[in-house]
Design an enzyme around this catalytic site. Structure first.
Site, short mmCIF file in Angstrom:
data_model
loop_
_atom_site.label_atom_id
_atom_site.label_comp_id
_atom_site.label_asym_id
_atom_site.label_seq_id
_atom_site.Cartn_x
_atom_site.Cartn_y
_atom_site.Cartn_z
N ASP A 66 9.08 -4.69 6.07
CA ASP A 66 8.21 -3.52 5.86
C ASP A 66 9.04 -2.29 5.49
OD1 ASP A 66 5.80 -2.18 5.77
OD2 ASP A 66 5.76 -1.73 7.91
N ASN A 69 -3.12 -7.45 2.96
CA ASN A 69 -2.54 -6.73 1.81
C ASN A 69 -3.39 -6.86 0.54
OD1 ASN A 69 0.90 -7.42 2.82
ND2 ASN A 69 -0.29 -5.55 3.14
C1 IPE Z 1 3.02 -6.20 7.10
O1 IPE Z 1 3.26 -4.94 6.54
C2 IPE Z 1 2.93 -7.24 6.04
C3 IPE Z 1 4.15 -7.50 5.31
C4 IPE Z 1 5.34 -7.01 5.52
C5 IPE Z 1 4.02 -8.44 4.24
P1 IPE Z 1 2.08 -3.92 6.30
O2 IPE Z 1 2.71 -2.68 5.76
O3 IPE Z 1 1.03 -4.53 5.50
O4 IPE Z 1 1.55 -3.67 7.78
P2 IPE Z 1 0.58 -2.56 8.38
O5 IPE Z 1 -0.59 -2.49 7.49
O6 IPE Z 1 1.36 -1.29 8.38
O7 IPE Z 1 0.29 -3.03 9.75
C1 IPE Z 2 6.25 -4.06 2.81
O1 IPE Z 2 6.39 -2.74 2.46
C2 IPE Z 2 5.81 -4.93 1.68
C3 IPE Z 2 4.44 -5.41 1.83
C4 IPE Z 2 3.66 -5.18 2.82
C5 IPE Z 2 3.91 -6.21 0.76
P1 IPE Z 2 5.15 -1.73 2.41
O2 IPE Z 2 4.62 -1.77 1.02
O3 IPE Z 2 4.18 -1.98 3.47
O4 IPE Z 2 5.92 -0.36 2.65
P2 IPE Z 2 5.40 0.87 3.50
O5 IPE Z 2 5.08 0.37 4.86
O6 IPE Z 2 4.22 1.41 2.78
O7 IPE Z 2 6.57 1.79 3.49
MG MG Z 3 4.01 -1.28 5.37
#
Ligand code: IPE
Ligand code: IPE
Ligand code: MG
Length: 252
Positions: free
Chosen positions: A20, A68
């Site tokens: 993340d 997602n």
């Molecule tokens: C969790 O990250 C899913 C992945 C890393 C693929 P998210 O960014 O989607 O999680 P939330 O929404 O902050 O819980």
């Molecule tokens: C993780 O990074 C990748 C996925 C969840 C696909 P994020 O896209 O959630 O990054 P933040 O949390 O917005 O920084």
């Molecule tokens: Mg995230």
């Protein structure tokens, strides 16, 4: 974090990572969120190699959750390009280094170009056994459990399941991937202290490490520090410390 050096005989067998922070990493630099995702692919390359060098048997990476899909379409489309970007450079390395590629998640929702890329990698590495590298794509832990219940009920209808025989091990046989072992160490980058519907069943007794480092900045040293921290912990599984240390722990 723990100090000293990593004990090679106590490497966590199964490390799972919630990768993340890509979006915030990019935004902090005035870049597009999708630039962060591409930078994140480089981190996947580095961490896969590092985990393999350290002798990790199972590495499971949360790449895209079932939730997602609710992101803006342009971002989702860009994320769906990443498996091809990764495997184009890394499949030869995986083949050469004995890494076996696997995938968990809901295949029905993934575009065919993603599935064909993954299937090619899965097929090409089927005979490998040095490290099992599993990508969780379109994955949700609750969905996996409900799917297991569906299969279980089918077996029950067919008279193949005696309800009295149903225990945790028997239930786990109905999961999409019963061979996936319990997670020993869960790492979440990006600082959020939640599980976000990742491996709910397999995380039951995982040691959890949350780091504020954003995924594109996470490197080999950070993985080593996480393992060192893991090795400093006492996994008690409900017991008391004296029992775990082999001192009997009689009630005195
Ligand atoms: C969790 O990250 C899913 C992945 C890393 C693929 P998210 O960014 O989607 O999680 P939330 O929404 O902050 O819980
Ligand atoms: C993780 O990074 C990748 C996925 C969840 C696909 P994020 O896209 O959630 O990054 P933040 O949390 O917005 O920084
Ligand atoms: Mg995230």
């Amino acid at each position: 974090m723990g100090e000293g050096s990593i004990r090679s005989e106590a490497i966590p067998r199964h490390i799972a990572v919630i990768m993340d922070g890509n979006g915030r990493w990019a935004e902090e630099r005035g870049l597009a969120r999708t630039d962060g995702h591409h930078a994140g692919v480089d981190t996947v390359r580095k961490i896969v190699r590092a985990a393999r060098d350290l002798g990790v048997s199972w590495l499971t990476l949360f790449a895209f959750s079932s939730e997602n899909w609710n992101r803006p379409k342009l971002e989702v489309d860009e994320l769906m390009k990443l498996p091809e970007e990764f495997f184009e450079s890394e499949l030869p390395d995986a083949i050469e280094n004995g890494i076996r590629i696997r995938m968990i998640g809901n295949r029905d929702r993934l575009p065919s170009h993603v599935l064909s890329t993954l299937d090619e990698a899965i097929e090409a590495t089927r005979g490998n056994s040095s490290m099992r590298l599993t990508f969780a794509l379109s994955y949700g832990g609750r969905g996996e459990i409900v799917a297991a219940v569906h299969r279980l009920l089918q077996d029950y209808d067919l008279g193949k399941l005696d309800p009295d025989s149903l225990d945790e091990d028997r239930f786990a046989e109905y999961l999409d991937h019963p061979e996936l072992p319990d997670v020993d160490l869960l790492i979440r980058t990006g600082g959020e202290r939640r599980v976000s519907n990742f491996l709910l069943w397999q995380l039951a007794y995982a040691e959890i490490l949350v780091t504020d480092i954003m995924w594109p900045d996470f490197d080999r040293e950070d993985l080593e520090a996480a393992i060192l921290d893991y090795q400093s912990r006492e996994r008690r599984y409900g017991k008391i410390s004296a029992q775990v240390r082999g001192e009997g722990g009689s009630a005195s």
